[in-house]
Design an enzyme around this catalytic site. Structure first.
Site, PDB file in Angstrom:
ATOM      1  N   CYS A 105      -0.269   3.237  11.121  1.00 42.70           N
ATOM      2  CA  CYS A 105      -0.015   4.503  11.830  1.00 42.70           C
ATOM      3  C   CYS A 105      -1.186   4.754  12.785  1.00 42.70           C
ATOM      4  O   CYS A 105      -1.814   5.805  12.756  1.00 42.70           O
ATOM      5  CB  CYS A 105       0.191   5.655  10.862  1.00 42.70           C
ATOM      6  N   CYS A 145       0.896  -1.175   0.000  1.00 37.92           N
ATOM      7  CA  CYS A 145       0.000   0.000   0.000  1.00 37.92           C
ATOM      8  C   CYS A 145       0.921   1.206   0.000  1.00 37.92           C
ATOM      9  O   CYS A 145       1.147   1.823   1.032  1.00 37.92           O
ATOM     10  CB  CYS A 145      -0.914  -0.016   1.217  1.00 37.92           C
ATOM     11  N   ALA A 146       1.457   1.540  -1.165  1.00 36.02           N
ATOM     12  CA  ALA A 146       2.704   2.302  -1.232  1.00 36.02           C
ATOM     13  C   ALA A 146       2.578   3.818  -1.155  1.00 36.02           C
ATOM     14  O   ALA A 146       3.518   4.489  -0.735  1.00 36.02           O
ATOM     15  CB  ALA A 146       3.459   1.931  -2.509  1.00 36.02           C
ATOM     16  N   ALA A 147       1.464   4.406  -1.610  1.00 35.24           N
ATOM     17  CA  ALA A 147       1.381   5.868  -1.691  1.00 35.24           C
ATOM     18  C   ALA A 147       1.518   6.505  -0.302  1.00 35.24           C
ATOM     19  O   ALA A 147       1.040   5.931   0.679  1.00 35.24           O
ATOM     20  CB  ALA A 147       0.062   6.285  -2.326  1.00 35.24           C
ATOM     21  N   PRO A 148       2.192   7.654  -0.214  1.00 31.48           N
ATOM     22  CA  PRO A 148       2.760   8.455  -1.300  1.00 31.48           C
ATOM     23  C   PRO A 148       4.178   8.053  -1.714  1.00 31.48           C
ATOM     24  O   PRO A 148       4.798   8.747  -2.503  1.00 31.48           O
ATOM     25  CB  PRO A 148       2.760   9.866  -0.700  1.00 31.48           C
ATOM     26  N   GLY A 149       4.707   6.948  -1.162  1.00 36.67           N
ATOM     27  CA  GLY A 149       5.973   6.424  -1.646  1.00 36.67           C
ATOM     28  C   GLY A 149       7.164   6.671  -0.758  1.00 36.67           C
ATOM     29  O   GLY A 149       8.299   6.352  -1.142  1.00 36.67           O
ATOM     30  N   ASP A 174       2.035  -1.592   4.826  1.00 34.15           N
ATOM     31  CA  ASP A 174       1.652  -0.401   5.598  1.00 34.15           C
ATOM     32  C   ASP A 174       0.154  -0.233   5.377  1.00 34.15           C
ATOM     33  O   ASP A 174      -0.287   0.457   4.466  1.00 34.15           O
ATOM     34  CB  ASP A 174       2.444   0.810   5.097  1.00 34.15           C
ATOM     35  N   LYS A 204       8.123   5.183   2.090  1.00 33.71           N
ATOM     36  CA  LYS A 204       8.787   3.949   2.526  1.00 33.71           C
ATOM     37  C   LYS A 204       9.373   3.197   1.331  1.00 33.71           C
ATOM     38  O   LYS A 204      10.433   2.577   1.442  1.00 33.71           O
ATOM     39  CB  LYS A 204       7.805   3.079   3.317  1.00 33.71           C
ATOM     40  N   ASP A 209      -5.212  -3.727  -6.128  1.00 31.40           N
ATOM     41  CA  ASP A 209      -5.796  -3.928  -4.810  1.00 31.40           C
ATOM     42  C   ASP A 209      -4.997  -5.004  -4.085  1.00 31.40           C
ATOM     43  O   ASP A 209      -4.969  -6.170  -4.505  1.00 31.40           O
ATOM     44  CB  ASP A 209      -7.262  -4.359  -4.965  1.00 31.40           C
TER      45      ASP A 209
END
Length: 437
Positions: free
Chosen positions: A388, A266-270, A335, A272, A317
């Site tokens: 988070c 779940c990468a955005a905004p990138g 994440d 990590k 997804d």
């Protein structure tokens, strides 16, 4: 629709726009989304005013209730909350505006919006009374405000009380303060010490954050007095990124190695994704479902000069296998989407947007993604689960559930629940090794 000014922004116009932004939040829109619609010259002051109004919501509304017997319409209420927040200081915000300036500019703000024009007299009277309460003459006693001026819903407060009986007030107090500016130095370009020299030459004081929760962080810096990113040396050529120290734990724990095939699920905004690529010459799939946020990953990688044929940014997804080519990953960073209850100091609109039912819904989504990601991991591979959040339903409860559901999941050392401090936001970390297929 929030309208802005074509040139530099007077305080009165900023108050008007910030009040309208808060109205949007109360209707269910993310403040980040609202601020993204503003012109570049409008955003800093409007963000500052709207963030402070949300952080000081409880205190401002105690005062509004004290001086306005009948609840004012939302447009007036939100304008007053923005203006009153300018009077309420926690000692970390500098000197601020003079009383007469705040009153004058707030009254002018009333005249700039049809729905508040009639309330000039009310706003003038209320703010003058508020100023005497919060900034009394020197011969009058001063009563400090409630140390927890931030709004959280009753269910949220109950959750914190239940799970952190001794720390819940400290959590809320920490999150009601302005978040510090924390940087991650791009170690492909500079060591932390080299970048500190550049900051010092630019007149920017910084302090190393050596570790969080026992995890060494060789790239973390706290900037003593926050500055715009445009003032940071080499920011636009990738020398550093803005990233909380608690978030910097993720890439360090996953310990990427050259040649690893890694999924950021779940990468955005990138942030990590980029950190992993800064640490090792690995192959990376950065997956994101939200098409509007997908572009931010590419933008970050471009700025940091991390794009290569080894990096694939893909829409998909993470709870489904439709996007996957069947090649197993060495390591997976998950994440997961969550309540974001740990990052309220950076996003003070979150308590206004979340509902109690959201936590249960998010918990279900987290389990779906965990289950699917595990199928995509090699034997002996690592999966790092991150949220988070400070709610155990999205942290330790999920880790325990996952270990019970998967007999081949071996739990390794990780910080678990991190509560917000000056150096880090609230995060949860659990690390699993896949023992067999």
């Amino acid at each position: 629709m929030i309208l802005g000014a074509p040139h530099s922004l007077p305080l009165s116009e900023a108050i008007t726009i910030a009040a309208q932004a808060i109205t949007e939040v109360m209707s269910g829109r993310s403040l980040t989304e609202v601020l993204d619609q503003l012109e570049a010259h409008e955003r800093p002051i409007v963000q500052s005013l709207s963030f402070d109004a949300l952080r000081k919501w409880v205190r401002s509304h105690e005062l509004i209730k004290q001086f306005v017997p009948k609840t004012p319409p939302p447009e007036v209420d939100h304008l007053l909350s923005v203006a009153i927040a300018l009077f309420v200081h926690d000692g970390s915000e500098g000197k601020g505006y003079a009383t007469h300036t705040i009153v004058d500019q707030a009254v002018r703000a009333c005249g700039e919006y049809d729905q508040t024009m009639y309330a000039k007299g009310l706003v003038n009277a209320v703010l003058r009374k508020v100023s005497l309460v919060l900034q009394p003459p020197e011969d009058k006693p001063y009563y400090p405000p409630d140390p927890i001026p931030m709004y959280v819903p009753a269910w949220w407060r109950a959750n914190l009380k239940r799970n952190y009986s001794k720390a819940w007030q400290a959590i809320l107090y920490a999150q009601a303060k302005r978040a510090p500016l924390i940087l991650r130095v791009n170690q492909k370009q500079y060591t932390r010490e080299q970048y500190q020299v550049l900051l010092s030459e630019a007149g920017i004081a910084s302090f190393a954050i050596d570790s969080v929760a026992g995890i060494s962080l060789p790239s973390a810096l706290l900037v003593a007095n926050p500055v715009p990113v445009s003032d940071l040396p080499g920011f636009y050529t990738g020398a550093a990124s803005v990233q909380d120290a608690g978030a910097q734990i993720a890439a360090t724990l996953l310990n990427p190695q050259a040649g690893d095939l890694i999924l950021d699920a779940c990468a955005a905004p990138g942030g990590k994704t980029a950190h992993l690529l800064e640490l090792a010459d690995c192959q990376m799939v950065a997956l994101e479902l939200d098409g509007t946020r997908l572009g931010k990953i590419g933008g970050n990688l471009d700025r940091l000069r991390l794009h290569s044929e080894k990096v694939k940014v893909q829409r998909g997804d993470a709870s489904k296998a439709a996007w996957w080519d069947g090649v197993l990953f060495d390591k997976i960073l998950l994440d997961a989407p969550c309540s974001a209850s740990g990052i309220v100091s950076r996003h003070p609109d979150i308590p206004f947007l979340r509902r109690e039912a959201d936590v249960k819904s998010l918990q279900h989504k987290q389990r779906e993604i965990l289950t699917q990601a595990w199928k995509m991991l090699k034997s002996d591979g690592l999966l790092l689960y991150v949220t988070c959040s400070v709610f155990p339903e999205e942290g330790e409860d999920q880790a325990v559930w996952f270990a019970q559901q998967h007999s081949n999941a071996v739990r390794l050392g990780a910080p678990g629940q991190l509560l917000p401090t000056e150096a880090n936001d609230g995060f949860y970390y659990a690390l699993f090794k896949k023992n067999g297929p």
